[in-house]
Design an enzyme around this catalytic site. Structure first.
Site, PDB file in Angstrom:
ATOM      1  N   GLN A  78     -30.095  38.814  11.632  1.00 47.45           N
ATOM      2  CA  GLN A  78     -30.355  37.869  10.555  1.00 47.45           C
ATOM      3  C   GLN A  78     -29.243  37.972   9.518  1.00 47.45           C
ATOM      4  O   GLN A  78     -29.039  39.018   8.898  1.00 47.45           O
ATOM      5  CB  GLN A  78     -31.708  38.130   9.897  1.00 47.45           C
ATOM      6  CG  GLN A  78     -32.071  37.008   8.916  1.00 47.45           C
ATOM      7  CD  GLN A  78     -33.329  37.264   8.134  1.00 47.45           C
ATOM      8  OE1 GLN A  78     -33.387  38.223   7.363  1.00 47.45           O
ATOM      9  NE2 GLN A  78     -34.332  36.415   8.300  1.00 47.45           N
TER      10      GLN A  78
ATOM     11  N   TYR B  76     -33.577  33.614  -1.520  1.00 49.24           N
ATOM     12  CA  TYR B  76     -32.222  34.154  -1.476  1.00 49.24           C
ATOM     13  C   TYR B  76     -31.206  33.008  -1.585  1.00 49.24           C
ATOM     14  O   TYR B  76     -31.559  31.878  -1.914  1.00 49.24           O
ATOM     15  CB  TYR B  76     -32.033  35.013  -0.230  1.00 49.24           C
ATOM     16  CG  TYR B  76     -32.898  36.254  -0.261  1.00 49.24           C
ATOM     17  CD1 TYR B  76     -32.753  37.199  -1.276  1.00 49.24           C
ATOM     18  CD2 TYR B  76     -33.890  36.453   0.693  1.00 49.24           C
ATOM     19  CE1 TYR B  76     -33.568  38.331  -1.332  1.00 49.24           C
ATOM     20  CE2 TYR B  76     -34.710  37.584   0.649  1.00 49.24           C
ATOM     21  CZ  TYR B  76     -34.539  38.516  -0.365  1.00 49.24           C
ATOM     22  OH  TYR B  76     -35.355  39.624  -0.424  1.00 49.24           O
TER      23      TYR B  76
END
Length: 363
Positions: free
Chosen positions: A98, A179
């Site tokens: 990721q 994020y």
């Protein structure tokens, strides 16, 4: 009727079942944000998952937001990840990394040179992060200049290239949980007036640019994306129209033919009904643009829910997070309908083998 335990393909990746190990931050990287031998054991123990998505992994030093999270931007990190991917593959598993940039969810002590973290905005988040001094308030960010953004997009391309060098089967871009990418998407955070702010098309442009760069580098069949349309994590306030925003994001990404879309339903790790959102409508839009693309669901799924959602055709894959921590053999336990072991919440972040690699599998 399709079963949760049937093999399938996720783009170019053949997997043994439809159970995915979701990304789980564990804060156990070594010096210079380098993966460790203990991490290699942790992932190898869980290789019976159809697909493992690693813990969030920063694409550049400035992308770090928490103590002891790993990166994938140095030769040392790539070599260490290669030991992990080799171990998972030796057990017959498949693993993607990721790719992560935290944006404003960071602290100056974690940033190179002690500089301010960067974001779509100069407004600080109301939240804390973990540093060598414990939990501290995140620092006020600096808003990225328009002409800085193309170079930032290229860091995702380089990280995707590094992932292939490290032996990963693909990548998942982290576009969720407040994020950096989410900071561009939501108008509750993004207050820009340039071509990356304002309209939905402008606010989705950074995401489209990042995904285009990654696909161009490693191919669509090895590229996925994680989104969380309504999670409030990391002070990510609700967008003024999340349905329109994420419908348009999926529509704009359709020409890329991504291998999978990983969608968090509700609040990450919390209530599934935190805010209204029509996930089925989003799935239909994704499938209309790319019928072969895999739809991965996540958040609070138990055995029955997971089996039902796959057998009904409402999802192709189900991601499990915390159940994989205390149950390295989660696939077997789900298949045989065996009880799940509990995890120790006090040992989730940081530390060593205890609460990490010492959870036993069934005899």
């Amino acid at each position: 009727m399709t079963s949760l335990f049937d093999p399938t393909r996720i783009g170019d990746i053949a997997v043994a079942n439809r159970i995915v190990m979701a990304p789980l931050t564990r804060d156990r990287a070594g010096p210079r944000q380098t993966p460790t031998e203990l991490m290699a054991l942790y992932y190898r123990q869980r290789a019976s998952a159809g697909l493992i998505v690693t813990e969030a992994t920063q694409v550049m030093p400035e992308g770090q937001g928490y103590l002891d999270t790993p990166g994938i931007h140095s030769d040392e990190q790539i070599a260490a990840w290669k030991k992990i991917t080799d171990g998972v593959h030796a057990e017959g598993g498949r693993i993607v990394v990721q790719l992560w940039h935290v944006g404003r969810i960071s602290h100056v002590s974690l940033q190179p040179g002690g500089k301010a973290p960067v974001s779509s905005t100069a407004r600080a988040a109301n939240g804390k992060t973990f540093t060598k001094d414990g939990f501290v308030q995140v620092s006020t960010p600096r808003a990225l200049a328009t002409d800085e953004i193309p170079a930032l997009v290229e860091t995702y391309r380089r990280a995707a290239r590094a992932a292939m060098a490290a032996g990963f089967d693909g990548v998942e871009v982290h576009g969720a949980n407040g994020y950096l990418i989410d900071q561009f998407l939501r108008d509750s955070i993004n207050d820009r007036t340039d071509r990356y702010g304002g309209s939905i098309d402008n606010r989705t442009q950074f995401l489209v640019d990042v995904m285009g760069a990654v696909v161009d580098e490693i191919g669509a069949g090895r590229t996925g994306l994680r989104l969380s349309p309504v999670t409030p994590s990391n002070d990510a306030g609700q967008d003024s129209d999340p349905q329109a925003l994420f419908d348009r994001a999926v529509e704009r990404l359709a020409p890329l033919k991504l291998a999978f879309l990983h969608v968090v339903e509700g609040q990450t790790g919390g209530p599934r009904d935190v805010a209204p959102f029509d996930y089925e409508a989003l799935r239909r839009r994704y499938k209309d643009g790319h019928p072969e693309g895999a739809w991965m669901v996540n958040n609070g799924y138990d055995r029955k829910m997971a089996m039902d959602v796959v057998s009904s055709g409402a999802a192709d894959l189900v991601a499990f997070g915390r159940p994989f921590i205390g149950n390295p053999d989660l696939v077997r336990r789900l298949k045989d309908d065996r009880p799940l072991a509990a995890l120790n919440p006090a040992l989730l972040y940081g530390g060593g083998a205890e609460g990490y690699t010492d959870y036993p599998a069934l005899a």
